[in-house]
Design an enzyme around this catalytic site. Structure first.
Site, short mmCIF file in Angstrom:
data_model
loop_
_atom_site.label_atom_id
_atom_site.label_comp_id
_atom_site.label_asym_id
_atom_site.label_seq_id
_atom_site.Cartn_x
_atom_site.Cartn_y
_atom_site.Cartn_z
CE1 TYR A 127 32.94 37.43 41.62
CE2 TYR A 127 34.18 37.80 39.61
CZ TYR A 127 33.92 38.10 40.93
OH TYR A 127 34.65 39.08 41.57
NE ARG A 140 55.19 43.05 29.11
CZ ARG A 140 55.85 43.09 27.94
NH1 ARG A 140 55.59 42.19 26.99
NH2 ARG A 140 56.77 44.00 27.72
CE LYS A 195 37.44 33.84 44.64
NZ LYS A 195 37.38 34.26 43.28
CG ASP A 210 34.65 30.28 36.11
OD1 ASP A 210 35.32 29.56 36.89
OD2 ASP A 210 34.54 31.51 36.24
C1 PLP Z 1 33.64 31.61 39.54
C2 PLP Z 1 34.57 32.80 39.46
N1 PLP Z 1 35.15 33.10 38.29
C3 PLP Z 1 35.98 34.16 38.16
C4 PLP Z 1 36.26 34.99 39.25
C5 PLP Z 1 37.18 36.16 39.07
O1 PLP Z 1 38.41 35.86 39.66
P1 PLP Z 1 39.38 36.95 40.34
O2 PLP Z 1 38.68 37.49 41.54
O3 PLP Z 1 40.60 36.14 40.68
O4 PLP Z 1 39.64 38.00 39.31
C6 PLP Z 1 35.67 34.70 40.50
C7 PLP Z 1 35.95 35.55 41.67
O5 PLP Z 1 35.27 35.50 42.69
C8 PLP Z 1 34.80 33.57 40.60
O6 PLP Z 1 34.20 33.25 41.75
#
Ligand code: PLP
Length: 287
Positions: free
Chosen positions: A112, A55, A210, A185
């Site tokens: 998001y 972990r 992604k 992000d």
């Molecule tokens: C820009 C962005 N940040 C964070 C996330 C969250 O990631 P996860 O789906 O891997 O938890 C996403 C998911 O679509 C995203 O598009």
């Protein structure tokens, strides 16, 4: 042994070689998927190469973390990356590491949806406040920062799904002026197209699910920073709250990253072709 000039290597070289030291036992050039939960100590109280329990630390995860740090910082020497079981787990760890109850986060108005849900439905009941602003409107950001102490500016650029963009360097200046951390992000641009830390951001977060993973076969996230104190706090969250990613997921993202550059080139040329076609189309008003 490593195959990389740590100070002088291009993006694709770092993507392929950073963190990917030769396996010391068999000389494997690809980091093995170390599934063991537990590592035998050399002696009582003496860990073998720092590994103890999966972990907290795992060699496959370490390979990925070093690779991501080398890509986001722009070299293979500085910076800290920690990877998690999802992008939202990475975001949660960062927010828990950097904020405390009563703090305020200023967040972009079309981040998001899951990021907004995390702030609104999970962390607001724990007394982490947030305010929503248009990050492309610097006057609005300044007004929000002036209205009261903010711990963090949370920017996603380009945004998912509207692809709105914000000026990271200008936001970094504002964040510094008001003593707030700038979090970017970078999931959609990826470090191949944009290096927020070099533009003045304090922290980068990713959904490695992604473009970094690239094959729709893994869920994961990452936090990257050059701030050692914050890095230690995020590392502690990874270990103590326990949302670290698995060895198999670490391997899949490591493998995906090796082709990130060529895949992003193709995404860019495909998107350019579609944008050009649409801009000539008589039925389309604006592209
Ligand atoms: C820009 C962005 N940040 C964070 C996330 C969250 O990631 P996860 O789906 O891997 O938890 C996403 C998911 O679509 C995203 O598009």
């Amino acid at each position: 042994m490593t195959f990389i000039d740590k100070h002088n290597s291009g993006f694709n070289t770092r993507a392929i070689h950073a963190g990917q030291d030769l396996d010391p036992v068999y000389g494997a050039v690809v980091p093995p998927i170390h599934l063991s939960s537990t590592y035998a100590p050399e002696a009582i109280g003496k860990l073998r190469k720092g590994y103890d329990y999966g972990r907290g630390t795992n060699p496959t995860r370490d390979a990925l973390q070093n690779q991501i740090a080398a890509l986001e910082t722009g070299n293979a020497e500085t910076g800290f990356a920690y990877t998690f079981s999802s992008g939202l787990a990475a975001e949660t760890a960062l927010l828990m590491a950097a904020c405390e109850p009563g703090d305020r986060v200023i967040v972009g108005n079309d981040v998001y949806g899951g990021t907004y849900r995390l702030l609104d439905k999970v962390l607001r009941p724990w007394k982490l406040e947030h305010q929503v602003v248009d990050m492309s409107n610097l006057d609005q950001v300044r007004e929000a920062l002036s209205a009261g102490k903010a711990r963090m500016l949370w920017v996603e650029t380009p945004t998912n799904p509207m692809m709105h963009v914000a000026d990271i360097a200008a936001l970094a200046e504002l964040a510094r002026e008001f003593d707030a951390l700038l979090v970017v992000d970078n999931t959609f641009a990826t470090p191949y197209l944009q290096l927020p830390l070099q533009l003045g951001a304090d922290v980068v977060v990713h959904s490695t699910t992604k473009y970094m993973g690239g094959h729709s076969d893994t869920i994961g996230g990452a936090v990257v920073t050059e701030n050692e104190e914050l890095a230690q706090a995020v590392n502690f969250q990874q270990f103590a709250a326990g949302a670290s990613n698995s060895p198999l997921d670490s391997y899949l993202v490591t493998r995906g990253l090796k082709t990130l550059g060529v895949r992003m080139d193709r995404h860019v040329s495909n998107a350019t072709a579609i944008a050009e076609w649409l801009s000539e189309h008589p039925g389309v008003e604006a592209v």
